[in-house]
Structures are given as structure tokens and as C-alpha cells.
Design an enzyme around this catalytic site. Sequence first.
Site, PDB file in Angstrom:
ATOM      1  N   HIS A  17       0.820  -1.208   0.000  1.00 24.50           N
ATOM      2  CA  HIS A  17       0.000   0.000   0.000  1.00 24.50           C
ATOM      3  C   HIS A  17       0.855   1.258   0.000  1.00 24.50           C
ATOM      4  O   HIS A  17       1.572   1.517   0.959  1.00 24.50           O
ATOM      5  CB  HIS A  17      -0.930   0.001   1.210  1.00 24.50           C
ATOM      6  CG  HIS A  17      -2.004   1.037   1.127  1.00 24.50           C
ATOM      7  ND1 HIS A  17      -2.958   1.035   0.129  1.00 24.50           N
ATOM      8  CD2 HIS A  17      -2.274   2.129   1.888  1.00 24.50           C
ATOM      9  CE1 HIS A  17      -3.769   2.076   0.299  1.00 24.50           C
ATOM     10  NE2 HIS A  17      -3.366   2.756   1.356  1.00 24.50           N
ATOM     11  N   GLN A  22       2.488  11.281  -1.379  1.00 30.02           N
ATOM     12  CA  GLN A  22       2.580  11.649   0.040  1.00 30.02           C
ATOM     13  C   GLN A  22       4.020  11.629   0.563  1.00 30.02           C
ATOM     14  O   GLN A  22       4.293  12.161   1.643  1.00 30.02           O
ATOM     15  CB  GLN A  22       1.649  10.775   0.883  1.00 30.02           C
ATOM     16  CG  GLN A  22       0.181  11.085   0.570  1.00 30.02           C
ATOM     17  CD  GLN A  22      -0.815  10.240   1.350  1.00 30.02           C
ATOM     18  OE1 GLN A  22      -0.482   9.659   2.377  1.00 30.02           O
ATOM     19  NE2 GLN A  22      -2.041  10.158   0.860  1.00 30.02           N
ATOM     20  N   ARG A  43      -5.850  15.061   6.854  1.00 28.55           N
ATOM     21  CA  ARG A  43      -6.319  14.934   5.474  1.00 28.55           C
ATOM     22  C   ARG A  43      -6.382  16.299   4.785  1.00 28.55           C
ATOM     23  O   ARG A  43      -6.135  16.393   3.586  1.00 28.55           O
ATOM     24  CB  ARG A  43      -7.695  14.246   5.465  1.00 28.55           C
ATOM     25  CG  ARG A  43      -8.070  13.714   4.095  1.00 28.55           C
ATOM     26  CD  ARG A  43      -9.374  12.951   4.142  1.00 28.55           C
ATOM     27  NE  ARG A  43     -10.501  13.843   4.371  1.00 28.55           N
ATOM     28  CZ  ARG A  43     -11.767  13.535   4.050  1.00 28.55           C
ATOM     29  NH1 ARG A  43     -12.061  12.374   3.527  1.00 28.55           N
ATOM     30  NH2 ARG A  43     -12.733  14.394   4.284  1.00 28.55           N
ATOM     31  N   GLU A 195     -10.626   1.969   8.718  1.00 28.18           N
ATOM     32  CA  GLU A 195      -9.412   2.598   9.246  1.00 28.18           C
ATOM     33  C   GLU A 195      -9.747   3.484  10.443  1.00 28.18           C
ATOM     34  O   GLU A 195      -8.977   3.595  11.380  1.00 28.18           O
ATOM     35  CB  GLU A 195      -8.738   3.439   8.143  1.00 28.18           C
ATOM     36  CG  GLU A 195      -7.481   4.184   8.623  1.00 28.18           C
ATOM     37  CD  GLU A 195      -6.792   4.996   7.537  1.00 28.18           C
ATOM     38  OE1 GLU A 195      -7.380   5.136   6.441  1.00 28.18           O
ATOM     39  OE2 GLU A 195      -5.674   5.474   7.784  1.00 28.18           O
ATOM     40  N   HIS A 229      -5.763  -1.642   5.866  1.00 25.91           N
ATOM     41  CA  HIS A 229      -5.961  -1.292   7.289  1.00 25.91           C
ATOM     42  C   HIS A 229      -6.848  -2.330   7.992  1.00 25.91           C
ATOM     43  O   HIS A 229      -6.348  -3.079   8.806  1.00 25.91           O
ATOM     44  CB  HIS A 229      -6.535   0.127   7.493  1.00 25.91           C
ATOM     45  CG  HIS A 229      -5.747   1.202   6.833  1.00 25.91           C
ATOM     46  ND1 HIS A 229      -4.423   1.419   7.140  1.00 25.91           N
ATOM     47  CD2 HIS A 229      -6.071   2.111   5.873  1.00 25.91           C
ATOM     48  CE1 HIS A 229      -3.968   2.429   6.395  1.00 25.91           C
ATOM     49  NE2 HIS A 229      -4.945   2.851   5.619  1.00 25.91           N
ATOM     50  N   ASP A 280       2.159   3.170   2.860  1.00 27.01           N
ATOM     51  CA  ASP A 280       1.014   4.077   2.870  1.00 27.01           C
ATOM     52  C   ASP A 280       1.408   5.551   2.752  1.00 27.01           C
ATOM     53  O   ASP A 280       1.685   6.032   1.662  1.00 27.01           O
ATOM     54  CB  ASP A 280       0.176   3.788   4.124  1.00 27.01           C
ATOM     55  CG  ASP A 280      -1.188   4.460   4.104  1.00 27.01           C
ATOM     56  OD1 ASP A 280      -1.500   5.162   3.140  1.00 27.01           O
ATOM     57  OD2 ASP A 280      -1.966   4.276   5.064  1.00 27.01           O
TER      58      ASP A 280
END
Length: 406
Positions: A17, A22, A43, A195, A229, A280
Site C-alpha cells: 500500500h 505523500q 487529510r 481505518e 488497514h 502508505d
Amino acid sequence: MTPTPGPFARRGIANLHSHAFQRAMAGLAERQTDPGDSFWTWRETMYRMAGRFDPDTLHAVASQLYAEMLEAGYTTVCEFHYLHHAPDGRPYADPAAMSRALVRAARDTGIRLALLPVLYMTGGFDGRPLGERQRRFGHDVDAFLALVDALRAEEDGALRVGCALHSLRAVPVDAMHAVLAALPRDMPKHIHIAEQLGEVQDCLALRGARPVEWLLGNAEVDARWTLVHATHLERGEVEGIARSGATVAICPTTEANLGDGLFPLRPYLEAGGAFGIGSDSQVSVSPVEELRWLEYGQRLASHHRNIAVRPGTPSVGETLLDAVHASAVNATGLDDGDDRVTLDAEAPQFAGATADDVVDRWIFSGNRPLVREVRVAGARVVADGRHRDRDAIAARYRDAMARLLA
Ligand SMILES: [Zn+2]
């Protein structure tokens, strides 16, 4: 020549993942903006960063990230990709331009890529439209299927195209069924699920079931599915995932960073569930750190040691690494059997090592990177701990960061 596997030569590790963009904000969301900071305030920072990317900056950032992954021992990455369109939401002249930037970064660096274009349609379980900063993520079903089709034309042994549903809150039920019916059954399918507790509450309120419970009851979840998750589970859901053959992609450093919660690893192992790891949000790009914290989280919560073991395998490191290897082909759709990660047998951490303790020493001692050489399909991409193009890639990354932060 591919070295023969031995205690210091291990199969490559699949990163199940990743959101490549990011990487550019790792370390930039660690200042309090509100005493109630949470996943949801993080977020907002993430959306601001997402709004600045174009195909060139995405290629530069993904190249840096993938070179770091290879140096750490990841030889395959699953890219959960939703940054599809221009910032105003309009498709690029080539609607696959952002996806192709990721493919180029993977091919340039030599990592295997399972590219998972993400279907993202709504801003919540109530079906509200995407917010302004989510517009570049959105597709209708037909445009999404056209994107998947266009990308599948590029597939080969180093590139597999799968599909991702962003989450239950972002994909209406009829769209989920339409996409699953249109795509080949054996295609890898990934979804963010359970999650956050808020997501569990909304799903209960609007669909009458918990997220994993709902998915297992409304889709034919099988070994081609990866649930990302799956943090908040009740006993029946733990057993249901294990029975389905699906893989859980656990992302311990991101889940810790975002305050998500702890995956119920012990009951899941007892149920025989499959799992792998993911980087992630890229706050850490290290399988060592993911596996270490997967185990440490369980120890902190249970007040016991050596939790991740299986009958006949008392070593925690071996148990975790075996599980990661066992789930890789199902989750990625790629055959990585030829990929090798060779550890630095001369490092002090391995003084007096035996075949039985090499992996535990790798995962649980110190912080010095111990990966010496990495080969993907026989090609040497990391030698003496350095990616073959480390300096040129880092120079392009610095330029891209200057543009993104300007
Ligand atoms: Zn994610």
C-alpha cells in the site's frame, strides 16, 4: 546471476500500500493545528499537497520514493493511485498522464509495480458530491473503466494493473457492483476499509452493518482482494476475512502516525488470516520498521512479548516475513519469485549469526540499514546499499520539492 537464497539472501518484499505523492509531505504534518488533531485534520494538509502535483513532479517524487523502497528491500509496490486529473478536476489531454508518470518512475528505478487506479466518486456514505479539493480524484464508472483498459495495454512482468475502490464511503453501491462485474475476476482488487471509527459509525448508520461485515456480505471477496488497514474489527469480521482468503495490508507506521488504532493481529493469526505490510503515507519507507512496529504495538497493548508466532515457528521475524511473502502474489498479481534482497553479512548486527536468527537480528536490532544488494528479475538495482541512480534521482527530487513548496 541471481544468488542462491541462503540466510542472508531473501526474497524481495512486496509493499502492499503506497500513495507515492505523500512522500513529499512526510514530516510536514507533525505540528499541532488544533488540539483535536486527527486523521481528518491531517487529510486537509494532504489535500493541499495533492493539489500541487502535475505529472512531472509526480514522476520525480515517485522515483525518489521507489529508489528508497528498493534500498530498503521492497521489490514490488502496490500504488493506490487517485491523483488522476488536473487540480481543477478536468482530465489531462491524456487521461492516464498521472498513472503513466508512476509507471515511468517504476520502470526507471526498476521496482515492480502493481498499479491500482482508484475509483473515487462521493464524499461520504450519504452520497454527497466530492469537495473542491477532491475533484481531481473523481471518475464516473465508464471513464474509470476506460482508464483501467488503457493502462492494461502496458502490462508485462514488471507491471500489473489492478483496481481499487477508494473506500465504501467514496463508492456508491451500484457503482461498486458495475465495476466489479466489468473487470476480470482474477484482477487484484484493493480497498481502504475500517481505518477510522467515524467510518465504522457512518457505515453502521447508513448501511446497517460495519464496513468489513458489509463488504463480506455484498461483494464476492476472495484471495484477489486486499483490505487496507481493516483496523476496527469484531471477532466475526476477523474470521470472515480469514475465511475469504483476502489479504489485509497493515500499515503500522502510518496507522500509528494517524492515530488509527491497532490491528487485532493475534486473533487474526489464530484464524489463519493472510496479511502483508504497506508504507502508505511514507512516514517510513522500511519493511524493518513496519514489521517491528506491527509486533511492538501488540506487545504494548497486551503486556506480553513474542506475539506474532505460529506453531513450529517460534521466531517473530520469520513468522512476519513468511506471512509477507505468502500474501505477495495474491495481493500484487505479480510473480516476484526471482527477486532477491541480500543482507550485509559483515555488519556487526550479524556477528555470530546463525540461519535461525538472521531475520530476527535484521528486524529487531538497531537502525543501520542492512540491505546490501537488491536484484529484481536478476537485474541488480541496489549495490553496496545504494540505488544505481540514487544521486540523479535525488537531484530531480530536490527540484520537484522546490516547485511543490514554492
Ligand atoms: Zn491509503
